[in-house]
Scaffold this active site. Structure first.
Site, short mmCIF file in Angstrom:
data_model
loop_
_atom_site.label_atom_id
_atom_site.label_comp_id
_atom_site.label_asym_id
_atom_site.label_seq_id
_atom_site.Cartn_x
_atom_site.Cartn_y
_atom_site.Cartn_z
N HIS A 249 7.52 1.55 8.30
CA HIS A 249 6.42 0.60 8.58
C HIS A 249 5.17 1.42 8.92
O HIS A 249 4.91 1.75 10.08
CB HIS A 249 6.83 -0.32 9.73
CG HIS A 249 5.84 -1.42 10.02
ND1 HIS A 249 6.20 -2.58 10.68
CD2 HIS A 249 4.52 -1.54 9.74
CE1 HIS A 249 5.13 -3.35 10.80
NE2 HIS A 249 4.10 -2.74 10.24
N HIS B 185 1.10 1.71 7.44
CA HIS B 185 0.03 1.31 6.52
C HIS B 185 -0.81 2.55 6.24
O HIS B 185 -1.38 3.13 7.16
CB HIS B 185 -0.84 0.23 7.14
CG HIS B 185 -0.07 -1.01 7.52
ND1 HIS B 185 0.00 -2.12 6.71
CD2 HIS B 185 0.68 -1.29 8.62
CE1 HIS B 185 0.75 -3.04 7.30
NE2 HIS B 185 1.19 -2.56 8.46
N HIS C 224 5.86 -8.82 7.11
CA HIS C 224 5.49 -8.89 8.53
C HIS C 224 5.80 -10.32 8.98
O HIS C 224 5.37 -11.28 8.33
CB HIS C 224 4.00 -8.65 8.73
CG HIS C 224 3.58 -7.21 8.66
ND1 HIS C 224 3.85 -6.41 7.59
CD2 HIS C 224 2.90 -6.44 9.55
CE1 HIS C 224 3.34 -5.19 7.82
NE2 HIS C 224 2.76 -5.19 9.00
N GLU D 269 5.08 -11.08 14.57
CA GLU D 269 4.24 -10.14 15.33
C GLU D 269 3.42 -11.00 16.30
O GLU D 269 3.62 -10.94 17.51
CB GLU D 269 3.33 -9.33 14.39
CG GLU D 269 2.45 -8.32 15.11
CD GLU D 269 1.48 -7.60 14.15
OE1 GLU D 269 1.24 -8.10 13.03
OE2 GLU D 269 0.94 -6.54 14.55
N ASP E 100 3.10 2.01 12.36
CA ASP E 100 2.19 0.95 11.92
C ASP E 100 0.84 1.52 11.45
O ASP E 100 0.67 1.73 10.25
CB ASP E 100 1.99 -0.09 13.04
CG ASP E 100 1.67 -1.48 12.53
OD1 ASP E 100 1.72 -1.69 11.32
OD2 ASP E 100 1.39 -2.38 13.37
N ASP E 101 -0.09 1.74 12.37
CA ASP E 101 -1.42 2.25 12.04
C ASP E 101 -1.77 3.36 13.04
O ASP E 101 -2.59 3.16 13.95
CB ASP E 101 -2.46 1.12 12.14
CG ASP E 101 -2.12 -0.03 11.20
OD1 ASP E 101 -2.34 0.11 9.99
OD2 ASP E 101 -1.61 -1.06 11.69
N1 ADE Z 1 -2.17 -4.46 8.57
C1 ADE Z 1 -2.22 -3.28 9.16
N2 ADE Z 1 -1.60 -3.31 10.34
C2 ADE Z 1 -1.13 -4.57 10.51
C3 ADE Z 1 -0.41 -5.24 11.51
N3 ADE Z 1 -0.03 -4.63 12.63
N4 ADE Z 1 -0.13 -6.54 11.33
C4 ADE Z 1 -0.53 -7.17 10.23
N5 ADE Z 1 -1.21 -6.60 9.25
C5 ADE Z 1 -1.52 -5.30 9.38
ZN ZN Z 2 2.19 -3.43 10.03
#
Ligand code: ADE
Ligand code: ZN
Length: 340
Positions: free
Chosen positions: A19, A21, A198, A201, A279-280
């Protein structure tokens, strides 16, 4: 279990990242460098001003900044360099296998041809082998856009099908239920692509049920809300559905207010196939090993539980059977610190 010796053990622990991005690995320095190279104006005076803006109140407040940042990515070379930098960082953190998310619509909507985006990203992924990483690409549909737009995006990406692992679903969750994307996911499955989404969340448990039963998602990205639905917890455990959890992301986006109350611990105890991911990472203050470290320290995870998380990630991957066996062997051969 604390300290540098065990931190280096965590870095070396063979794991998969499922996971991630790729646009979320855009570090502030690279954002400024690309803005200059591509003549894109950023609404921030300095790196410090940009970093100061990384205070998020929820998912949407993050996404607004995130899509703005992604606008500096314009050329094949940009996508190559971004992806390669991530792979090098991941390899240094014990990632032996990575399944990377990319949002085609974020770029095509700005007039960047899909070919440019995919060629650059895939060129980097094709070289991952040279640093001991197997890697694949999952194209995510933006859920704040329409189901028709998702379908059209998938159709335009089908010429690249043989180089893709699957499709996913991301962006603003509330008010955008998985069922909007029934047709795009049905086509993806017919084309032999893997499917993830996703769900849970910021959205309710109902969205996780829909991701499973309407979209046929093989993994749930996040899935935090499942903790509120006993029947769903039973379903996830019984079917061994992997959850790709991202603790530091959840903290920064206020999905949880304190890591000590993160549902990862009760989910692991309930036998769910939980995994840890970043994630990011450029936005949330930690790549994958930092996420492992954070849950280790706040949830008092033992070395054996950390190994379970790593094993889950390898087992939950879409790596072909021979590669998966190799990955699991890497894990079995890796040492456990004596102190735990
Ligand atoms: N795009 C990038 N990070 C995300 C996240 N945590 N939730 C949904 N879309 C995303
Ligand atoms: Zn994500």
């Amino acid at each position: 279990m604390q300290g540098n010796a065990t931190d280096s053990w965590l870095l070396a622990l063979p794991k998969a990242e499922l996971h991630l991005h790729i646009e979320g690995t855009l570090e502030p320095e690279r954002m400024f460098q690309l803005a200059e190279r591509n003549d894109v104006e950023l609404p921030f005076e300095s790196l410090d001003a940009l970093r100061a803006a990384y205070q998020f109140s929820d998912l949407q407040s993050f996404l607004d900044l995130y899509y703005q940042g992604a606008a500096v990515l314009r050329t094949e070379r940009d996508f190559f360099e971004l992806t390669w930098a991530y792979l090098e960082r991941a390899a240094a953190e014990g990632v032996h296998h990575a399944e990377i998310f990319l949002d085609p619509q974020t770029h095509t909507q700005r007039g960047i041809p899909l070919d440019v985006v995919l060629q650059g990203t895939l060129r980097a992924l094709a070289r991952a082998d040279s640093i001991g990483v197997s890697a694949g690409l999952i194209l995510c549909f933006l859920r704040h856009l329409t189901g028709e737009a998702a379908l059209a995006t998938l159709e335009s990406a089908l010429p690249f099908k043989d180089q893709l692992l699957g499709v996913g679903l991301d962006s603003s969750e509330r008010g955008n239920p998985p069922e909007k994307f029934r047709d795009a996911f049905e086509l993806a499955r017919r084309e032999g692509l893997h499917t993830v989404a996703h769900a849970g969340e910021e959205g309710p448990p109902e969205y996780i049920w829909q991701a499973l039963d309407v979209l046929g998602a093989e993994r749930i990205d996040h899935g935090v809300a499942a903790i509120r639905d006993r029947e769903l917890m039973r379903r996830l455990a019984a079917d061994g559905i992997p959850l790709t959890m991202c603790p530091l992301s959840n903290l920064r986006l206020h999905v949880v207010e304190d890591l000590r109350t993160h549902p990862l611990r009760p989910m692991l105890d309930a036998g769910l196939r939980v995994t840890v991911n970043s994630d990011d990472p450029a936005y949330f203050g930690g790549y994958v090993a930092e996420n492992y470290r954070a849950v280790r320290d706040t949830l008092a995870l033992t070395a054996s539980e950390l190994r379970t998380l790593a094993r889950n990630s390898l087992e939950a991957s879409f790596a072909p059977p021979e590669r998966r066996a190799e990955l699991l062997q890497d894990l079995e051969r890796s040492a456990t610190p004596v102190s735990t």
